[in-house]
Design an enzyme around this catalytic site. Sequence first.
Site, mmCIF file in Angstrom:
data_model
loop_
_atom_site.group_PDB
_atom_site.id
_atom_site.type_symbol
_atom_site.label_atom_id
_atom_site.label_comp_id
_atom_site.label_asym_id
_atom_site.label_seq_id
_atom_site.Cartn_x
_atom_site.Cartn_y
_atom_site.Cartn_z
ATOM 1 C CB THR A 130 7.447 13.098 -70.818
ATOM 2 O OG1 THR A 130 7.625 13.964 -71.933
ATOM 3 C CG2 THR A 130 5.978 12.686 -70.721
ATOM 4 C CE LYS A 134 5.334 14.263 -74.346
ATOM 5 N NZ LYS A 134 6.087 14.509 -75.535
ATOM 6 C CE LYS A 162 9.574 8.563 -70.501
ATOM 7 N NZ LYS A 162 9.301 10.005 -70.414
HETATM 8 P P1 NAP Z 1 17.769 10.267 -74.068
HETATM 9 O O1 NAP Z 1 18.456 10.643 -75.333
HETATM 10 O O2 NAP Z 1 17.685 8.826 -73.678
HETATM 11 O O3 NAP Z 1 18.460 11.124 -72.883
HETATM 12 C C1 NAP Z 1 18.108 10.919 -71.545
HETATM 13 C C2 NAP Z 1 19.000 11.810 -70.696
HETATM 14 O O4 NAP Z 1 18.659 11.639 -69.325
HETATM 15 C C3 NAP Z 1 20.488 11.458 -70.810
HETATM 16 O O5 NAP Z 1 21.197 12.666 -70.755
HETATM 17 C C4 NAP Z 1 20.717 10.605 -69.560
HETATM 18 O O6 NAP Z 1 22.038 10.589 -69.125
HETATM 19 C C5 NAP Z 1 19.847 11.348 -68.577
HETATM 20 N N1 NAP Z 1 19.474 10.534 -67.415
HETATM 21 C C6 NAP Z 1 18.616 9.479 -67.389
HETATM 22 N N2 NAP Z 1 18.511 8.991 -66.141
HETATM 23 C C7 NAP Z 1 19.312 9.765 -65.370
HETATM 24 C C8 NAP Z 1 19.608 9.770 -63.976
HETATM 25 N N3 NAP Z 1 19.041 8.881 -63.137
HETATM 26 N N4 NAP Z 1 20.479 10.695 -63.525
HETATM 27 C C9 NAP Z 1 21.045 11.596 -64.357
HETATM 28 N N5 NAP Z 1 20.791 11.644 -65.677
HETATM 29 C C10 NAP Z 1 19.931 10.750 -66.168
HETATM 30 O O7 NAP Z 1 16.245 10.791 -74.034
HETATM 31 P P2 NAP Z 1 15.598 12.036 -74.762
HETATM 32 O O8 NAP Z 1 15.005 11.575 -76.047
HETATM 33 O O9 NAP Z 1 16.544 13.204 -74.734
HETATM 34 O O10 NAP Z 1 14.342 12.275 -73.776
HETATM 35 C C11 NAP Z 1 14.445 13.047 -72.600
HETATM 36 C C12 NAP Z 1 13.036 13.359 -72.091
HETATM 37 O O11 NAP Z 1 12.315 14.075 -73.109
HETATM 38 C C13 NAP Z 1 12.191 12.108 -71.769
HETATM 39 O O12 NAP Z 1 11.392 12.339 -70.643
HETATM 40 C C14 NAP Z 1 11.353 11.937 -73.039
HETATM 41 O O13 NAP Z 1 10.136 11.236 -72.778
HETATM 42 C C15 NAP Z 1 11.116 13.394 -73.417
HETATM 43 N N6 NAP Z 1 10.797 13.591 -74.853
HETATM 44 C C16 NAP Z 1 11.527 12.969 -75.838
HETATM 45 C C17 NAP Z 1 11.195 13.192 -77.181
HETATM 46 C C18 NAP Z 1 11.953 12.513 -78.298
HETATM 47 O O14 NAP Z 1 11.490 12.585 -79.461
HETATM 48 N N7 NAP Z 1 13.084 11.885 -78.057
HETATM 49 C C19 NAP Z 1 10.140 14.042 -77.504
HETATM 50 C C20 NAP Z 1 9.442 14.675 -76.498
HETATM 51 C C21 NAP Z 1 9.785 14.441 -75.173
HETATM 52 P P3 NAP Z 1 23.091 9.514 -69.763
HETATM 53 O O15 NAP Z 1 23.612 10.182 -71.000
HETATM 54 O O16 NAP Z 1 24.132 9.334 -68.723
HETATM 55 O O17 NAP Z 1 22.332 8.252 -70.048
#
Ligand code: NAP
Length: 300
Positions: free
Chosen positions: A98, A173, A241
């Site tokens: 997102t 979104k 965010k």
């Molecule tokens: P998360 O568990 O915090 O995972 C974030 C991922 O992004 C990790 O693999 C992290 O790597 C990687 N990352 C972040 N910054 C980076 C960079 N500069 N370079 C390379 N890799 C990077 O988050 P998530 O919940 O999976 O969310 C991911 C996306 O989906 C977000 O945009 C979020 O808003 C969206 N989303 C989340 C949900 C939810 O319920 N969680 C629902 C809908 C949408 P590391 O492992 O090295 O930190």
Amino acid sequence: MNSTKIAFIGTGLMGLPMARNLLRAGYPLTAYNRTRSKAEPLQKDGAKLASSPSEAAKDAQIIISIVSDTPDVEQVLTGENGVIRTAKPGSIVIDMSTISPSATRIIAQNLEARGVEMLDAPVSGGDTGAIAGTLSIMVGGKKEILDQSMPILKTMGKTITYCGGHGMGQMTKLCNQVAISLHMLAASEAIAFAEKAGLDPSLMVQAVGSGAAGSWVINNLGTKMVKHDFAPGFMVRLLQKDLRICLATASEIGASLPGASLAHQLYNSIEAHGRGDEGTQSLIALLEEMANIEIEKRTE
Ligand code: NAP
């Protein structure tokens, strides 16, 4: 066995189960995660691991990214070791994070200049939807590119909606996030109001939840609010965010988001109380503080 080669970038809470579903559907997949150990579990499912986004993308026909925020997507797609360095002309990048719609349009233009197509395809449904492969996926980009990518998206999601050109998936979104933040405020305010009046808030949730003011939030998170169960389905810091992106986008296009602005300010206070990693239902704690009440632990 599917023959489309996939590169998968970002195996966090959402990305890991999404990549696993693609592997289980038989797609050959190379995964990259900044913290390598978080991608290693996928090796058991047959994934290869890469040490940079550019290495992951070099043989792929489809490149999926799901990382945290706009600068992170810019880094993995168009940065120094980004996908753009090696992606083949004709390949398709599907960004499922997102992020900002306007930044998405710039990334899509930069990729297109190298002959690489892009879809923005953010998701809703949380980690449970990612595990079950039932995510709602909101797609922007060229319709024919979505048609080509549909079998892959169907492996991760159940409802796939074409929303328009580049950035329109992200815009959809953001509308979802505006609405959800206000549903959260509506439910918290009603629950605190009930408690202050000496009414059992669980009874109120039950009565109101099936009427005209019912919502997914009051029916699913209202009960958690009453019990002070703040375990995260969706964390406060991620909603914040998204609200920052909503408010910046509103400024860019001349829209007003009075309700979402208020929700963002209230969640600032929730974060200041150290609740950023809790679920978004923890907003009730602030409404209780404002009314100088604590939800009473009633026995049935
Ligand atoms: P998360 O568990 O915090 O995972 C974030 C991922 O992004 C990790 O693999 C992290 O790597 C990687 N990352 C972040 N910054 C980076 C960079 N500069 N370079 C390379 N890799 C990077 O988050 P998530 O919940 O999976 O969310 C991911 C996306 O989906 C977000 O945009 C979020 O808003 C969206 N989303 C989340 C949900 C939810 O319920 N969680 C629902 C809908 C949408 P590391 O492992 O090295 O930190």
